[in-house]
Structure formats: structure tokens, C-alpha cells
Scaffold this motif. Structure first.
Motif, mmCIF file in Angstrom:
data_model
loop_
_atom_site.group_PDB
_atom_site.id
_atom_site.type_symbol
_atom_site.label_atom_id
_atom_site.label_comp_id
_atom_site.label_asym_id
_atom_site.label_seq_id
_atom_site.Cartn_x
_atom_site.Cartn_y
_atom_site.Cartn_z
ATOM 1 N N GLY A 158 6.118 5.270 1.512
ATOM 2 C CA GLY A 158 4.895 4.525 1.233
ATOM 3 C C GLY A 158 3.954 5.182 0.254
ATOM 4 O O GLY A 158 2.772 4.832 0.204
ATOM 5 N N GLN A 160 3.425 4.789 -2.809
ATOM 6 C CA GLN A 160 2.785 3.895 -3.771
ATOM 7 C C GLN A 160 1.594 3.142 -3.175
ATOM 8 O O GLN A 160 0.756 2.616 -3.906
ATOM 9 N N GLN A 161 1.504 3.097 -1.843
ATOM 10 C CA GLN A 161 0.363 2.474 -1.192
ATOM 11 C C GLN A 161 -0.724 3.501 -0.866
ATOM 12 O O GLN A 161 -1.793 3.134 -0.378
ATOM 13 N N GLN A 212 3.237 -4.217 -8.954
ATOM 14 C CA GLN A 212 2.698 -3.340 -7.926
ATOM 15 C C GLN A 212 1.186 -3.450 -7.880
ATOM 16 O O GLN A 212 0.588 -3.425 -6.812
ATOM 17 N N LYS A 215 -0.173 -6.026 -5.648
ATOM 18 C CA LYS A 215 0.028 -5.872 -4.219
ATOM 19 C C LYS A 215 -0.832 -4.784 -3.595
ATOM 20 O O LYS A 215 -0.981 -4.725 -2.395
ATOM 21 N N GLN A 216 -1.372 -3.892 -4.429
ATOM 22 C CA GLN A 216 -2.047 -2.751 -3.854
ATOM 23 C C GLN A 216 -3.136 -2.242 -4.754
ATOM 24 O O GLN A 216 -3.183 -2.523 -5.932
ATOM 25 N N THR A 218 -4.593 1.110 -6.432
ATOM 26 C CA THR A 218 -4.027 2.416 -6.735
ATOM 27 C C THR A 218 -5.074 3.391 -7.229
ATOM 28 O O THR A 218 -4.744 4.423 -7.749
ATOM 29 N N ASN A 313 -6.406 3.433 8.388
ATOM 30 C CA ASN A 313 -5.201 2.680 8.040
ATOM 31 C C ASN A 313 -5.398 1.169 8.155
ATOM 32 O O ASN A 313 -4.460 0.405 7.924
ATOM 33 N N LYS A 316 -6.877 -2.710 3.599
ATOM 34 C CA LYS A 316 -6.232 -2.194 2.387
ATOM 35 C C LYS A 316 -7.139 -1.185 1.702
ATOM 36 O O LYS A 316 -8.363 -1.218 1.837
ATOM 37 N N ARG A 374 -11.602 1.565 2.901
ATOM 38 C CA ARG A 374 -10.719 0.493 3.390
ATOM 39 C C ARG A 374 -11.500 -0.818 3.479
ATOM 40 O O ARG A 374 -12.634 -0.841 3.937
#
Length: 377
Positions: A158, A160-161, A212, A215-216, A218, A313, A316, A374
Motif C-alpha cells: 500500500g 502508493q496510498q 493513480q 484514486k488517491q 499523494t 486510517n 482518505k 484525513r
């Protein structure tokens, strides 16, 4: 491409490796000493300027007239950065991985191929022969060291997240786990500048990272957003600063959570408290930092877990540079295991239950060392 990475190391780094021993030891000591302190975030990086200066170095300029914020010896550091990027391209590592590698090397060695470090640490990434990274001679090879870093990074589940700090720490297991974030902006600018010098490489990595990015997030760093709350002056504990109101464009659920949290202002902190009756006589009904977040969002119809360690956690990851009201902000401890959480209120302010003997209060974000953010909506 692997040959390209090796070639860059030979062409640009050989003169450095052949430099006098005395000079190498002096510069190494200086860099290792400087890596023990967490400097201010480099937030005003001019990417176009960085690209211009990087090109000069890679075209053979001496470095005397080259100036890149954050790099004090660009003639040495830029070629090392180019080797790291080239190694990433040769291993088909996405752009984010290259940025993580550059930020890591900036923190560990200031992008210098050090001859020593803490205990038996060596090279760009301060890798240790005793920890299985390779022989001392191998680690001092910038291409080898870069490839080893990437191979370890790609094994992190994980990655990349994760934020840059979290991913770097997962590989390095550093004694200063929060320090990598300060280099993310410079690492991003260096990667963008260097990859353009490899024909076709920039297009390939941009295409690979496009999906990517959808989706996330970075880009979570330790840097604060534009508004830092300093305009409100000193804020008496337990009070709402004059002139503050919840931003009109705040998500309705965030607005409800913030309003509920504000009703707890002035109530004393209680470690382990449930925050279910902060104004009542039972101390265990008061709030600690994570129960304040949990109960505030419960009143907005959002379920959060109970502790700071698990709330980090939730939802996102987002960048501190793009905070919106209701975002959870984490500090103290490490990015992977923070010890404190507060809620961003907009206007550069955070509401928190700080610690024993202190009340629920509002503080300016400039006072926060942000490890992670988050978004739970």
C-alpha cells in the motif's frame, strides 16, 4: 534504461568519488549533522526556476552560478538526484515513488554520497551493510543504492496510498520519522525537472500516474496551508476568536461536527474520557482528543473509531495545503502512529482537546506540526 542509470552515476559522480578524502569527510560530517534537525518546509518552490537550474547542471555548468533553494551544493546534489530518477525509471517505478526516493535522500544525506553516517550508515540513503543493504562498496554506488531503495519500497504493501513520510519511514525505519515531509515540494520539482531530460520518460510517467492521482491523494506533507490562523491574535483558552464563523462552503456534516465540538469548549481534558457528557460531573464523560472527534462526527451521522491510532486510517489522506473544514489533523508521535488529533475549522483554526489540565480549545494551525490529514466525509 538500467544502463542509462549506471551511466549517469559514472559520468556525473566519478569526480565526486575521486575528491580528496579530507574534503569528503568534512562535507559528510556537515551533512550528517544537518540531517538531525527538521528545517522549515520549502513551500515556495519555483518549479520553472528549478528546471532551469537543473538543466544547467546536467549540461555541465560548474554550479557556481546555479542557485536552487534547499540545495547548497547543486553541482554535487543534482547529478545524484538524476541518478535516483534514472534508477526509478529503469525499474518502472511511478512518479510518486521517485519523489519519495528523492525526499528520502534529501533527508538522509542531503543528496550527497556520504562516506559515513550513524553507525555503519553510508551513501545517499544512509543504508547499512549490517542491515543487509549490501557491502559498503555497493552502497557507495549511487545507482545500486537507489535500486535497493526502490526494491524495498515496492515491497511495502500500500505504499502508493501512503504519504511521502509514511512510505519513506516504512523503508528507512528512521529515528526521525517525521522529517521526510519537509522535502516533498523540492523533491517533486526535482523529479519533474530531471525526468524531462530523458526523452519520452516524462510522458510515460505522467500517463502512468494519471489514473493513480484520481484514486488517491499523494501530497500530504508537514507543511501548513496558506491561512495559519495568526490573524486572530492570541486566543483565550476555551473561547471562540472574535470574527470567526464556520465557512459558508463547509460540508453540512462538517459544519454540524464543528458546531457540536465548539459546544464543548472550556471543558477540561480527560484521558480516556468518552466525551458523552463533557459538561457533567463525571470526569470520564469529558473529552480527550480522539473522543472529541468521534463524538463530534457521531452527531453529524458519521461513525469514527475511538483512538487517534485508528482514526489516522479513517477516510482518505489529503494535503495540508488543501484543508477543508472538518478534516482531521494529526500531530505528535509519528505519521504512522500519531498521538494527537484535532479538527480543522477553516480560517486557519483547529479545535482540540489538548492534554491533561487543559480545556477543549481553538488554536491556530501555525502551532501544529502536521504529520497527516484525513478527510472522513
Amino acid at each position: 534504461m538500467k544502463a542509462l542509470a549506471a551511466g549517469i552515476g559514472v559520468v556525473f559522480l566519478s569526480p565526486i568519488l575521486l575528491a580528496g578524502t579530507g574534503m569528503m569527510l568534512a562535507s559528510s560530517a556537515e551533512a550528517v549533522q544537518s540531517s538531525s534537525s527538521f528545517s522549515n518546509c520549502l513551500t515556495d518552490i519555483d518549479s520553472d526556476k528549478v528546471a532551469e537550474q537543473v538543466t544547467k547542471i546536467l549540461d555541465g555548468a560548474s554550479g557556481k552560478d546555479v542557485h536552487i533553494e534547499g540545495l547548497d551544493l547543486p553541482a554535487e546534489q543534482v547529478p545524484n538526484a538524476a541518478t535516483i530518477v534514472a534508477a526509478g525509471l529503469s525499474l518502472d517505478v511511478p512518479k510518486k515513488g521517485q519523489i519519495i526516493a528523492l525526499a528520502t535522500a534529501m533527508q538522509e544525506s542531503r543528496l550527497r554520497n556520504l562516506g559515513y553516517g550513524d553507525r555503519d550508515s553510508l551513501g545517499l540513503f544512509q543504508q547499512r551493510p549490517s542491515q543487509g543493504w549490501g557491502s559498503a562498496q555497493q552502497i557507495r554506488d549511487p545507482t545500486y543504492a537507489s535500486e535497493q531503495f526502490y526494491k524495498h519500497l515496492l515491497k511495502v504493501d500500500g505504499w502508493q496510498q501512503m504519504t511521502v513520510t509514511q512510505a519513506a519511514q516504512a523503508v528507512q525505519k528512521s529515528g526521525l520519522p517525521d522529517a521526510y515531509a519537509q522535502w516533498e515540494n523540492l523533491a517533486t520539482a526535482l523529479q519533474a525537472a530531471i525526468v524531462k531530460t530523458f526523452p519520452g520518460a516524462g510522458d510515460a510517467t505522467d500517463d502512468k500516474d494519471a489514473n493513480q492521482d484520481e484514486k488517491q491523494s499523494t501530497s500530504t506533507t508537514g507543511c501548513a496551508p496558506g491561512q495559519d490562523g495568526s490573524g486572530f491574535g492570541r486566543i483565550p483558552e476555551g473561547s471562540v476568536p472574535k470574527g470567526y464563523s464556520i465557512p459558508k462552503d463547509a460540508d453540512p456534516r462538517a459544519r454540524e461536527a464543528i458546531e457540536w465540538a465548539m459546544h464543548q469548549l472550556g471543558t477540561l481534558y480527560q484521558w480516556g474520557g468518552s466525551c458523552t457528557n463533557a459538561h457533567g460531573p463525571d470526569p470520564m464523560g469529558r473529552c480527550d482528543c480522539s473522543s472529541l472527534m468521534q463524538q463530534a462526527y457521531a452527531h453529524a451521522g458519521i461513525t469514527l473509531t475511538r483512538t487517534t491510532y485508528t482514526q489516522v486510517n479513517e477516510g482518505k489522506a489529503v494535503s495540508p495545503a488543501h484543508l477543508t473544514p472538518g478534516d482531521l489533523i494529526f500531530s505528535r508521535g509519528t505519521a504512522a502512529r500519531p498521538e494527537h488529533v484535532g479538527m480543522y475549522m477553516g480560517e486557519g483554526l483547529v479545535i482540540e482537546a489538548p492534554r491533561t489540565t487543559k480545556p477543549v480549545r481553538i488554536t491556530p494551525i501555525k502551532d501544529w506540526d502536521i504529520l497527516a490529514v484525513r478527510r472522513v466525509l
